[in-house]
Design a protein around this motif. Structure first.
Motif, PDB file in Angstrom:
ATOM      1  N   ARG A  51       0.826  -1.205   0.000  1.00 10.58           N
ATOM      2  CA  ARG A  51       0.000   0.000   0.000  1.00 10.58           C
ATOM      3  C   ARG A  51       0.860   1.254   0.000  1.00 10.58           C
ATOM      4  O   ARG A  51       0.598   2.207  -0.728  1.00 10.58           O
ATOM      5  CB  ARG A  51      -0.924  -0.009   1.221  1.00 10.58           C
ATOM      6  CG  ARG A  51      -1.893   1.152   1.243  1.00 10.58           C
ATOM      7  CD  ARG A  51      -2.608   1.239   2.555  1.00 10.58           C
ATOM      8  NE  ARG A  51      -1.609   1.551   3.584  1.00 10.58           N
ATOM      9  CZ  ARG A  51      -1.716   1.206   4.846  1.00 10.58           C
ATOM     10  NH1 ARG A  51      -2.742   0.539   5.267  1.00 10.58           N
ATOM     11  NH2 ARG A  51      -0.783   1.525   5.713  1.00 10.58           N
ATOM     12  N   ASP A  53       3.837   1.655  -1.155  1.00 10.03           N
ATOM     13  CA  ASP A  53       4.680   1.809  -2.329  1.00 10.03           C
ATOM     14  C   ASP A  53       4.014   2.659  -3.410  1.00 10.03           C
ATOM     15  O   ASP A  53       4.619   2.923  -4.447  1.00 10.03           O
ATOM     16  CB  ASP A  53       5.069   0.452  -2.916  1.00 10.03           C
ATOM     17  CG  ASP A  53       6.274  -0.144  -2.216  1.00 10.03           C
ATOM     18  OD1 ASP A  53       6.889   0.546  -1.380  1.00 10.03           O
ATOM     19  OD2 ASP A  53       6.607  -1.304  -2.504  1.00 10.03           O
ATOM     20  N   GLY A  54       2.785   3.068  -3.183  1.00 10.24           N
ATOM     21  CA  GLY A  54       2.103   3.952  -4.125  1.00 10.24           C
ATOM     22  C   GLY A  54       1.896   3.315  -5.481  1.00 10.24           C
ATOM     23  O   GLY A  54       1.516   2.151  -5.578  1.00 10.24           O
ATOM     24  N   THR A  55       2.201   4.049  -6.524  1.00 14.84           N
ATOM     25  CA  THR A  55       1.954   3.557  -7.882  1.00 14.84           C
ATOM     26  C   THR A  55       3.174   2.866  -8.493  1.00 14.84           C
ATOM     27  O   THR A  55       3.125   2.456  -9.642  1.00 14.84           O
ATOM     28  CB  THR A  55       1.509   4.700  -8.807  1.00 14.84           C
ATOM     29  OG1 THR A  55       2.526   5.701  -8.815  1.00 14.84           O
ATOM     30  CG2 THR A  55       0.188   5.283  -8.353  1.00 14.84           C
ATOM     31  N   ASN A  56       4.225   2.721  -7.722  1.00  9.14           N
ATOM     32  CA  ASN A  56       5.432   2.046  -8.207  1.00  9.14           C
ATOM     33  C   ASN A  56       5.115   0.608  -8.611  1.00  9.14           C
ATOM     34  O   ASN A  56       4.704  -0.198  -7.788  1.00  9.14           O
ATOM     35  CB  ASN A  56       6.515   2.069  -7.130  1.00  9.14           C
ATOM     36  CG  ASN A  56       7.780   1.380  -7.558  1.00  9.14           C
ATOM     37  OD1 ASN A  56       8.143   1.427  -8.727  1.00  9.14           O
ATOM     38  ND2 ASN A  56       8.439   0.741  -6.621  1.00  9.14           N
ATOM     39  N   ASN A  57       5.229   0.300  -9.887  1.00  9.97           N
ATOM     40  CA  ASN A  57       4.976  -1.045 -10.427  1.00  9.97           C
ATOM     41  C   ASN A  57       3.556  -1.545 -10.111  1.00  9.97           C
ATOM     42  O   ASN A  57       3.317  -2.738  -9.971  1.00  9.97           O
ATOM     43  CB  ASN A  57       6.025  -2.033  -9.906  1.00  9.97           C
ATOM     44  CG  ASN A  57       6.106  -3.285 -10.726  1.00  9.97           C
ATOM     45  OD1 ASN A  57       5.726  -3.320 -11.891  1.00  9.97           O
ATOM     46  ND2 ASN A  57       6.589  -4.347 -10.122  1.00  9.97           N
ATOM     47  N   LEU A  58       2.637  -0.649 -10.019  1.00  7.68           N
ATOM     48  CA  LEU A  58       1.267  -0.992  -9.627  1.00  7.68           C
ATOM     49  C   LEU A  58       0.604  -1.980 -10.576  1.00  7.68           C
ATOM     50  O   LEU A  58      -0.167  -2.838 -10.147  1.00  7.68           O
ATOM     51  CB  LEU A  58       0.415   0.272  -9.518  1.00  7.68           C
ATOM     52  CG  LEU A  58      -1.006   0.079  -8.995  1.00  7.68           C
ATOM     53  CD1 LEU A  58      -0.975  -0.543  -7.595  1.00  7.68           C
ATOM     54  CD2 LEU A  58      -1.742   1.401  -8.973  1.00  7.68           C
ATOM     55  N   GLU A  59       0.926  -1.906 -11.859  1.00  9.76           N
ATOM     56  CA  GLU A  59       0.298  -2.819 -12.818  1.00  9.76           C
ATOM     57  C   GLU A  59       0.624  -4.281 -12.503  1.00  9.76           C
ATOM     58  O   GLU A  59      -0.165  -5.171 -12.826  1.00  9.76           O
ATOM     59  CB  GLU A  59       0.713  -2.486 -14.253  1.00  9.76           C
ATOM     60  CG  GLU A  59       2.181  -2.649 -14.552  1.00  9.76           C
ATOM     61  CD  GLU A  59       3.050  -1.462 -14.180  1.00  9.76           C
ATOM     62  OE1 GLU A  59       4.223  -1.455 -14.595  1.00  9.76           O
ATOM     63  OE2 GLU A  59       2.586  -0.547 -13.487  1.00  9.76           O
ATOM     64  N   ARG A  61       1.704  -5.240  -9.193  1.00  9.86           N
ATOM     65  CA  ARG A  61       1.395  -5.474  -7.781  1.00  9.86           C
ATOM     66  C   ARG A  61      -0.102  -5.465  -7.485  1.00  9.86           C
ATOM     67  O   ARG A  61      -0.540  -5.934  -6.454  1.00  9.86           O
ATOM     68  CB  ARG A  61       2.065  -4.405  -6.913  1.00  9.86           C
ATOM     69  CG  ARG A  61       3.562  -4.449  -6.930  1.00  9.86           C
ATOM     70  CD  ARG A  61       4.209  -3.405  -6.012  1.00  9.86           C
ATOM     71  NE  ARG A  61       3.731  -2.055  -6.249  1.00  9.86           N
ATOM     72  CZ  ARG A  61       2.906  -1.392  -5.443  1.00  9.86           C
ATOM     73  NH1 ARG A  61       2.468  -1.925  -4.350  1.00  9.86           N
ATOM     74  NH2 ARG A  61       2.508  -0.170  -5.741  1.00  9.86           N
ATOM     75  N   SER A  62      -0.914  -4.933  -8.389  1.00  7.68           N
ATOM     76  CA  SER A  62      -2.338  -4.730  -8.095  1.00  7.68           C
ATOM     77  C   SER A  62      -3.109  -6.000  -7.737  1.00  7.68           C
ATOM     78  O   SER A  62      -3.957  -5.944  -6.840  1.00  7.68           O
ATOM     79  CB  SER A  62      -3.030  -3.972  -9.231  1.00  7.68           C
ATOM     80  OG  SER A  62      -2.922  -4.669 -10.434  1.00  7.68           O
TER      81      SER A  62
END
Length: 75
Positions: A51, A53-59, A61-62
């Motif tokens: 949570r 880590d924000g949008t870092n590698n979000l695609e 990690r989602s």
């Protein structure tokens, strides 16, 4: 992983977050969440770390983040 395939300091963290989420969802075995946590050296709380880590590698990690949010009652 076979013991001879790993040496001290080796950590493979390349785009496997969704695989951990999928494996946990299918089996319910917490070992997959434990293995995901081992990819975050120094972290003790997988959900909090993902949570924060924000949008870092979000695609990638989602799926794991969504699974943990569901388990935490956020979703």
């Amino acid at each position: 992983m076979p013991s001879d395939a790993w040496s001290a300091g080796d950590i493979e963290t390349y785009q496997d977050w969704s695989s951990f989420a999928y494996a946990f969802e299918i089996t319910g075995d917490p070992i997959f969440l434990e293995r995901a946590l081992t990819q975050l050296p120094g972290s003790t709380d997988l959900y909090e770390r993902l949570r924060n880590d924000g949008t870092n590698n979000l695609e990638n990690r989602s799926p794991l983040l969504a699974l943990l949010q569901y388990r935490e009652g956020v979703l």
